[in-house]
Enzyme design. Sequence first.
Site, short mmCIF file in Angstrom:
data_model
loop_
_atom_site.label_atom_id
_atom_site.label_comp_id
_atom_site.label_asym_id
_atom_site.label_seq_id
_atom_site.Cartn_x
_atom_site.Cartn_y
_atom_site.Cartn_z
N SER A 10 0.82 -1.22 0.00
CA SER A 10 0.00 0.00 0.00
C SER A 10 0.85 1.27 0.00
O SER A 10 0.32 2.37 -0.15
CB SER A 10 -0.93 0.02 1.23
OG SER A 10 -0.14 0.10 2.41
N TYR A 12 4.25 3.81 -1.23
CA TYR A 12 4.67 4.37 -2.53
C TYR A 12 5.52 3.38 -3.32
O TYR A 12 5.35 3.23 -4.53
CB TYR A 12 5.44 5.67 -2.32
CG TYR A 12 4.58 6.88 -2.07
CD1 TYR A 12 3.20 6.84 -2.24
CD2 TYR A 12 5.15 8.08 -1.67
CE1 TYR A 12 2.42 7.96 -2.00
CE2 TYR A 12 4.38 9.21 -1.44
CZ TYR A 12 3.01 9.14 -1.61
OH TYR A 12 2.25 10.25 -1.38
N CYS A 150 17.42 5.36 -2.28
CA CYS A 150 17.27 6.10 -3.54
C CYS A 150 18.38 7.15 -3.73
O CYS A 150 18.93 7.28 -4.82
CB CYS A 150 15.89 6.73 -3.62
SG CYS A 150 15.39 7.65 -2.16
N1 LIG Z 1 10.20 6.33 -1.10
C1 LIG Z 1 11.37 6.13 -1.71
O1 LIG Z 1 11.76 6.91 -2.60
C2 LIG Z 1 12.21 4.95 -1.37
C3 LIG Z 1 13.28 4.62 -2.21
C4 LIG Z 1 14.09 3.51 -1.92
C5 LIG Z 1 13.79 2.71 -0.81
N2 LIG Z 1 12.73 3.04 -0.02
C6 LIG Z 1 12.44 2.16 1.12
O2 LIG Z 1 11.33 1.34 0.75
C7 LIG Z 1 10.55 1.05 1.91
C8 LIG Z 1 9.10 1.50 1.65
O3 LIG Z 1 9.13 2.91 1.44
P1 LIG Z 1 7.85 3.73 1.00
O4 LIG Z 1 8.36 5.04 0.53
O5 LIG Z 1 6.98 2.91 0.11
O6 LIG Z 1 7.11 3.92 2.41
P2 LIG Z 1 5.54 4.03 2.69
O7 LIG Z 1 4.88 4.72 1.56
O8 LIG Z 1 5.41 4.59 4.05
O9 LIG Z 1 5.07 2.50 2.69
C9 LIG Z 1 5.47 1.54 3.63
C10 LIG Z 1 4.38 0.49 3.74
O10 LIG Z 1 4.77 -0.45 4.72
C11 LIG Z 1 3.66 -0.79 5.53
N3 LIG Z 1 4.01 -0.62 6.95
C12 LIG Z 1 4.21 0.51 7.61
N4 LIG Z 1 4.53 0.28 8.90
C13 LIG Z 1 4.52 -1.04 9.02
C14 LIG Z 1 4.74 -1.90 10.11
N5 LIG Z 1 5.03 -1.43 11.34
N6 LIG Z 1 4.65 -3.22 9.90
C15 LIG Z 1 4.34 -3.69 8.67
N7 LIG Z 1 4.09 -2.91 7.60
C16 LIG Z 1 4.19 -1.60 7.78
C17 LIG Z 1 2.56 0.21 5.28
O11 LIG Z 1 1.44 -0.48 4.80
P3 LIG Z 1 0.20 -0.86 5.76
O12 LIG Z 1 0.14 0.17 6.87
O13 LIG Z 1 -0.95 -0.79 4.82
O14 LIG Z 1 0.51 -2.21 6.25
C18 LIG Z 1 3.09 1.13 4.22
O15 LIG Z 1 2.20 1.28 3.14
C19 LIG Z 1 11.22 1.78 3.09
O16 LIG Z 1 12.07 0.90 3.77
C20 LIG Z 1 12.02 2.86 2.39
O17 LIG Z 1 13.14 3.28 3.14
C21 LIG Z 1 11.93 4.13 -0.27
#
Ligand SMILES: NC(=O)c1ccc[n+]([C@@H]2O[C@H](COP(=O)([O-])OP(=O)(O)OC[C@H]3O[C@@H](n4cnc5c(N)ncnc54)[C@H](OP(=O)(O)O)[C@@H]3O)[C@@H](O)[C@H]2O)c1
Length: 353
Positions: A10, A12, A150
């Site tokens: 869910s 990004y 990133c």
């Molecule tokens: N954004 C970027 O540009 C980027 C780039 C490279 C790497 N990353 C990494 O990729 C990962 C995801 O990033 P994102 O930007 O997609 O973050 P995000 O939009 O906050 O999404 C993270 C997802 O993980 C789930 N989540 C949150 N807390 C949780 C918990 N305590 N236990 C289990 N699930 C949980 C949530 O879904 P639900 O609440 O629906 O379960 C949420 O939708 C992170 O580790 C981030 O550092 C991000």
Amino acid sequence: MVRVAVLGASGYIGGELLRLLLQHPEAELVAATSRTHAGEYVFRVHPNLRGTTELKFSSFDGGGLAGSADLAFAALPHGESVKAVPQLADAGLKVIDLSADFRLSDSRMYPVWYGYDHPRPDLLEKFVLSIPEINRDKVKGASLVSSPGCTAITAILALAPLLKDKSLGVDRDHIVVDAKVGSSGAGGKPSLSTHFSERFNVVRPYKPAGHRHSAEIEQVLASLSGERVAVSMSAHAVNMVRGILSTSHLFVSPPPKPIDVWKAYRAMYSGSYFVRMVRDKQGPFRLPDPKLVIGSNFCDVGFEIEERTGRLVALSATDNLVKGAAGNAVQSMNLMLGLDEKTGLTMAPLHPV
Ligand SMILES: NC(=O)c1ccc[n+]([C@@H]2O[C@H](COP(=O)([O-])OP(=O)(O)OC[C@H]3O[C@@H](n4cnc5c(N)ncnc54)[C@H](OP(=O)(O)O)[C@@H]3O)[C@@H](O)[C@H]2O)c1
């Protein structure tokens, strides 16, 4: 067909993985997990996917996934991935983790940079930090892969050839990375600093020193150069939704000739479709610009030399959600499965955007 699951679907990065995997010719999306949206249609959270899938989010069930999926992408926050991923890895699934939980090879670095003791140092040894343009052969043989941060991958792609080619004589103790990052880099969870009124129109330094991604950048550059490398990084939130511009400053005495810098880049990237060298002599698009890679898996790389001060400026631009995360992960999956690394990823960037 490989059966794939996306954890944290869910968010990004999860949403971007779904977008790429739904149009991948060799992938069948079997599960998209979410704690808060289990039972809801995926397109309710990711409205751009309406009409492309009838899949619903499901709760995470490690045992169930072991029977229904061959490979899982984990797009969970760091500190959470480390709880879910071992269940899948121990069950024999291929895993690509996008959090920081399996990027650093030395478990002693986790308390220093992330504030926790890593519970599975044995798994850290098995994970390959995947940057296909740099370690394609290692990724091909791997079952457990992590994808860099990133800002880290964006900076690394500009810096790696310059550190690998020792004949350039780059000062390894003084490398400065300045990153400008769009709002999606902070993920989808709202906060006061990401609230529109506070985030719109900013050029806000949010981590002028001590950025965690320095550790990954140093790890990769040190392994390429065979020596310790010190990276000083500053990051700024800027007025974009997607995109990163990384401007890295290296010091070289005497300053290199452009032809030698070109040679270093060509030596590393001549067979790499997703790295485009951008250094035009005229027009408005002479150097890398995040606006020109949005929606694609490209990383544009360019450079300038300031002879007077012996400064080599290495520039790179990515879409943080694609080459900065989901695209690099799908590229890694392709290699792990023995596919052409470009499979499902050859979309051109959007322009104008
Ligand atoms: N954004 C970027 O540009 C980027 C780039 C490279 C790497 N990353 C990494 O990729 C990962 C995801 O990033 P994102 O930007 O997609 O973050 P995000 O939009 O906050 O999404 C993270 C997802 O993980 C789930 N989540 C949150 N807390 C949780 C918990 N305590 N236990 C289990 N699930 C949980 C949530 O879904 P639900 O609440 O629906 O379960 C949420 O939708 C992170 O580790 C981030 O550092 C991000």
